[in-house]
Design a protein around this motif. Sequence first.
Motif, PDB file in Angstrom:
ATOM      1  N   ARG A  20     -15.696 -29.073 -18.299  1.00 45.66           N
ATOM      2  CA  ARG A  20     -16.665 -28.092 -18.446  1.00 45.66           C
ATOM      3  C   ARG A  20     -16.522 -27.122 -16.968  1.00 45.66           C
ATOM      4  NH1 ARG A  20     -22.643 -29.569 -19.953  1.00 45.66           N
ATOM      5  NH2 ARG A  20     -23.234 -27.450 -20.884  1.00 45.66           N
ATOM      6  N   ARG A  21     -16.416 -27.720 -16.025  1.00 54.73           N
ATOM      7  CA  ARG A  21     -16.411 -26.843 -14.643  1.00 54.73           C
ATOM      8  C   ARG A  21     -15.414 -27.676 -13.459  1.00 54.73           C
ATOM      9  NH1 ARG A  21     -21.943 -29.075 -12.251  1.00 54.73           N
ATOM     10  NH2 ARG A  21     -21.623 -27.339 -10.633  1.00 54.73           N
ATOM     11  N   ALA A  22     -14.864 -26.849 -12.779  1.00 54.52           N
ATOM     12  CA  ALA A  22     -13.784 -27.334 -11.924  1.00 54.52           C
ATOM     13  C   ALA A  22     -14.396 -28.212 -10.817  1.00 54.52           C
ATOM     14  CB  ALA A  22     -12.979 -26.456 -11.222  1.00 54.52           C
ATOM     15  N   ALA A  23     -13.709 -29.174  -9.983  1.00 50.16           N
ATOM     16  CA  ALA A  23     -14.323 -29.782  -8.977  1.00 50.16           C
ATOM     17  C   ALA A  23     -14.710 -29.042  -7.808  1.00 50.16           C
ATOM     18  CB  ALA A  23     -13.286 -30.515  -8.789  1.00 50.16           C
ATOM     19  N   ALA A  24     -15.670 -29.062  -7.291  1.00 51.27           N
ATOM     20  CA  ALA A  24     -16.220 -28.244  -6.190  1.00 51.27           C
ATOM     21  C   ALA A  24     -16.763 -28.947  -5.011  1.00 51.27           C
ATOM     22  CB  ALA A  24     -17.980 -27.714  -6.700  1.00 51.27           C
ATOM     23  N   PRO A  25     -16.760 -28.473  -3.793  1.00 49.24           N
ATOM     24  CA  PRO A  25     -16.923 -29.043  -2.526  1.00 49.24           C
ATOM     25  C   PRO A  25     -18.226 -30.024  -2.510  1.00 49.24           C
ATOM     26  CG  PRO A  25     -16.379 -26.751  -2.198  1.00 49.24           C
ATOM     27  CD  PRO A  25     -16.466 -26.934  -3.560  1.00 49.24           C
ATOM     28  N   ALA A  26     -18.389 -31.060  -1.821  1.00 48.99           N
ATOM     29  CA  ALA A  26     -19.493 -31.941  -1.906  1.00 48.99           C
ATOM     30  C   ALA A  26     -20.582 -31.155  -1.587  1.00 48.99           C
ATOM     31  CB  ALA A  26     -19.208 -33.130  -0.903  1.00 48.99           C
ATOM     32  N   ALA A  27     -20.489 -30.164  -0.601  1.00 50.33           N
ATOM     33  CA  ALA A  27     -21.790 -29.526   0.242  1.00 50.33           C
ATOM     34  C   ALA A  27     -22.457 -28.878  -0.827  1.00 50.33           C
ATOM     35  CB  ALA A  27     -21.276 -28.743   1.214  1.00 50.33           C
ATOM     36  N   GLU A  28     -21.497 -28.002  -1.783  1.00 53.67           N
ATOM     37  CA  GLU A  28     -22.156 -27.355  -3.056  1.00 53.67           C
ATOM     38  C   GLU A  28     -22.812 -28.281  -3.851  1.00 53.67           C
ATOM     39  OE1 GLU A  28     -19.078 -24.483  -3.979  1.00 53.67           O
ATOM     40  OE2 GLU A  28     -19.938 -24.641  -6.156  1.00 53.67           O
ATOM     41  N   LEU A  29     -22.277 -29.366  -4.226  1.00 54.09           N
ATOM     42  CA  LEU A  29     -22.790 -30.327  -5.108  1.00 54.09           C
ATOM     43  C   LEU A  29     -23.994 -31.038  -4.783  1.00 54.09           C
ATOM     44  CD1 LEU A  29     -19.268 -31.803  -6.443  1.00 54.09           C
ATOM     45  CD2 LEU A  29     -20.758 -30.147  -7.740  1.00 54.09           C
ATOM     46  N   TRP A  30     -23.937 -31.364  -3.600  1.00 55.09           N
ATOM     47  CA  TRP A  30     -25.408 -31.771  -2.798  1.00 55.09           C
ATOM     48  C   TRP A  30     -26.371 -30.696  -2.868  1.00 55.09           C
ATOM     49  CZ3 TRP A  30     -27.346 -36.237  -2.780  1.00 55.09           C
ATOM     50  CH2 TRP A  30     -26.392 -37.611  -2.848  1.00 55.09           C
ATOM     51  N   GLY A  31     -26.046 -29.699  -2.741  1.00 57.45           N
ATOM     52  CA  GLY A  31     -27.025 -28.468  -2.903  1.00 57.45           C
ATOM     53  C   GLY A  31     -27.737 -28.709  -4.235  1.00 57.45           C
ATOM     54  N   GLU A  32     -26.858 -28.859  -5.139  1.00 55.03           N
ATOM     55  CA  GLU A  32     -27.221 -28.765  -6.728  1.00 55.03           C
ATOM     56  C   GLU A  32     -27.920 -30.182  -6.978  1.00 55.03           C
ATOM     57  OE1 GLU A  32     -24.900 -28.016 -10.889  1.00 55.03           O
ATOM     58  OE2 GLU A  32     -24.276 -29.866 -10.074  1.00 55.03           O
ATOM     59  N   ALA A  33     -27.580 -31.286  -6.353  1.00 58.02           N
ATOM     60  CA  ALA A  33     -28.279 -32.646  -6.635  1.00 58.02           C
ATOM     61  C   ALA A  33     -29.751 -32.317  -6.092  1.00 58.02           C
ATOM     62  CB  ALA A  33     -27.441 -33.325  -5.710  1.00 58.02           C
ATOM     63  N   GLY A  34     -29.658 -31.534  -4.846  1.00 63.61           N
ATOM     64  CA  GLY A  34     -31.259 -31.333  -4.358  1.00 63.61           C
ATOM     65  C   GLY A  34     -32.136 -30.565  -5.315  1.00 63.61           C
TER      66      GLY A  34
END
Lengths: 360, 452
Positions: free
Chosen positions: A118-132
């Motif tokens: 569905r989506r490409a891999a993304a940097p951890a910083a960005e993904l943790w922003g989403e997790a927040g």
Amino acid sequence: MTTSTGRGLLHLAAAVDQPDTYDADPYLTLTRLAERGALDFVTLGDSFGRPGPDALAVLSRVAPATARIGLVPTVTTTHTEPFHVQAAVATLDWVSRGRAGWRPEVSATEEEARLFGRRAAAPAAELWGEAGEVADVATRLWDSWEDDAEIRDVATGRFVDREKLHHVDFQGATFSVRGPSIVPRPPQGHPVTVVDATQQHAYDVAARHADVALVNAAGPAQAAAVRAGLRRRAAEHGRDPDALRVLAALRIDLGGGEHAAVPGHGGGGPLPSDLGPLYRGGPVDLADLVAAWHRAGAVDGFHFTPVEPRRDLERLVNGTVPLLQHRGLFRTFYPGSTFREHLGLARPVNQYAALAGDPS
Amino acid sequence: MTSTDEQRKPRGRRPLDKHIHLAAHFPGVNNTTVWTDPRSRSQIDFASFEHLARTAERGLFDFFFLAEGLRLREHKGRVHDLDVVGRPESLTVLNALAAVTERLGLAATVNATFNEPYETARRFATLDHLSGGRAAWNVVTSSDAFTGENFRRGGYLDRADRYTRAAEFVATARELWDSWTPEGQPHPFAHTGRHFDIEGEFTLPRSPQGHPVVIQAGDSPEGREFAASAADVIFTRHGTLEAGRAFYADVKGRLAKYGRTAEDLKIMPGVTVVLGDTAAEAQERAAGIRRQQVSPQNALLTLEQVWGVDLSSYDPDGPLPDIDPVVGSGLSQGRTQRGDPLVVAEQWRALSRAKGLSIRQTVIETTTRQSFIGTPQAVAAELDEFVQSDAADGFILVPHLTPGGLDEFVDQVVPLLQERGVYRTEYTGTTLRSHLGLKEPVRPAREEGLTA
């Protein structure tokens, strides 16, 4: 801001991960063992990218067969639907009668992204922003039903008071949710959020959203500094830092007899390893280490990851825990019934009920 | 439905008699559930799920079935407030029920529109492992943007795309379930299709049932075809013996072109049962239940769902409105359409005129689902007749009370079915597939060739 140190009763937790295990029984055995030791909670890791069962499902399976211990599955937020995630965690709280937690985690690899397409891999910083953001919308959805929304008013024929159900209208960077949840507010109000702050990018999410933060430290002074930093950051986010429990994450290898195999381990240690600080030695010396960190006010407790799950957890529960109880540093029974009560954390006020009189 | 005296007599099992399959539906969030009854308990507390599941297992049922909610229904722009609302997430509840039951199948409804194959296949494979082979997946689809507002996907799929996506979704899940080698090692999978383009390694070995049982709900032509091609059980609704037989013949007739036989797909309508010591008492109880299910407020709401306009000024005990419905008003959201509102309204008005029915009586008459009403003997005979005459392979019972609504049936009807020789007296297998008499799926040959 308070400067309190971590000198209340200790909070202890353990991982129940076991490789190549897909049946319920081995997880149940370890969780019951941890419960016999009156530990605050157990964790079970998860990832789409390696063999293993769905962690939240495993701890749901364990819930009715245990009575008091907190249950904290890892739940990934990158490729999942936030609405489903919050509903499952809330339901774990219902089936365990107030013992659910969750440990948000991200999926940063291309391999994991290809499993979903569905989506490409993304940097951890960005993904943790989403997790927040997922953690944020989860608490909103848990509050989207006020506690007394179900009225069963026979006279008017109304099952719920819809003034007490709220659309959350959450707009994040990568998703939006209208709400309300389908699951009524769970028994704890909010299941306990545990964030592994040993990961650099998770630090801010921990300060902002965690009830329990796991940190790496090689010694009590370092642990105290990390804890103080997290508490400071939590206060900057407008939180009461006393509502954040900071636990040192420690891998334990208790196969080496009664005493630390490495000199100086008793009141010192642990040693750094690729997977985080590792204590290697006996259960008695581990109790000394824990007591020394507690004396120093370094942390609120420990999260142990046994290197050899069955053996090390048994030695922890039968060796280390009784010594800590004997010293008056750890509970001998569960005085409360919910996970929040074990942690000494209040049931959160409902953010929508708090806006009384302000229609949603 | 009536029964002759002959049918009511217990009889020995005849060699060709089919065995009846039974399943239990936890009462859903609609006006089936009579929450005003003093015996009604929580629809959320785990104790309610445990009670109903244990009752179903005591009755040697094949499985326990949970529906799904993805958005609370709304009416006139506000959350619908008359019926039971709020429920836990299905798979999580079923994993917990696996701890307090031993043989009962555990079926969760999971939408193929607002989920992804990898995660869904993994969650069902996990349930199958943790329950020792008792998992089932009721595949449903959704087309509405209203539900989509809670999900990353957002919008919706065209009706045609819903079923192509669902079919590819199930096929993909099966590829994942089959992907490990027989020796228990992860083996790469790759699926490229119209809806999904994914690859990698699955996280679980093949589960105890091979594949969890797949259930399909719905009566549309697309749904029937999808069920014939891919489902193990079809969950239906039809009102009479004749309608049931027609549906049964139609769906079973579609199997051959997929290389399947009549035994490969079980047809199980959702039904209600009301018992009484006499036929008259049962009828009286059934009428009382219907009056509780269709309160005056509920009657007007149901009418508004068809008419698409505010009818709050109408008297539920008075005649139907003579104004025409407003098509596509969006007055009510999150509920299945009843068909073309103009047609439905005309049918309802004709019925009301012909029988002299009020609004409430009309709604009661037109929204009643298939019911078996009578003494335990009569109900056992009717259930048996439905199955022996190929109107069904069994039934999914939908009680009107949470959680005690199955107690009477299990205590009073199950023993009679056993006496008739058409119902098991003990579980003979441990997996849901074994209860349903379904074969374990064959692992594709390509897998065997790749494992060396």
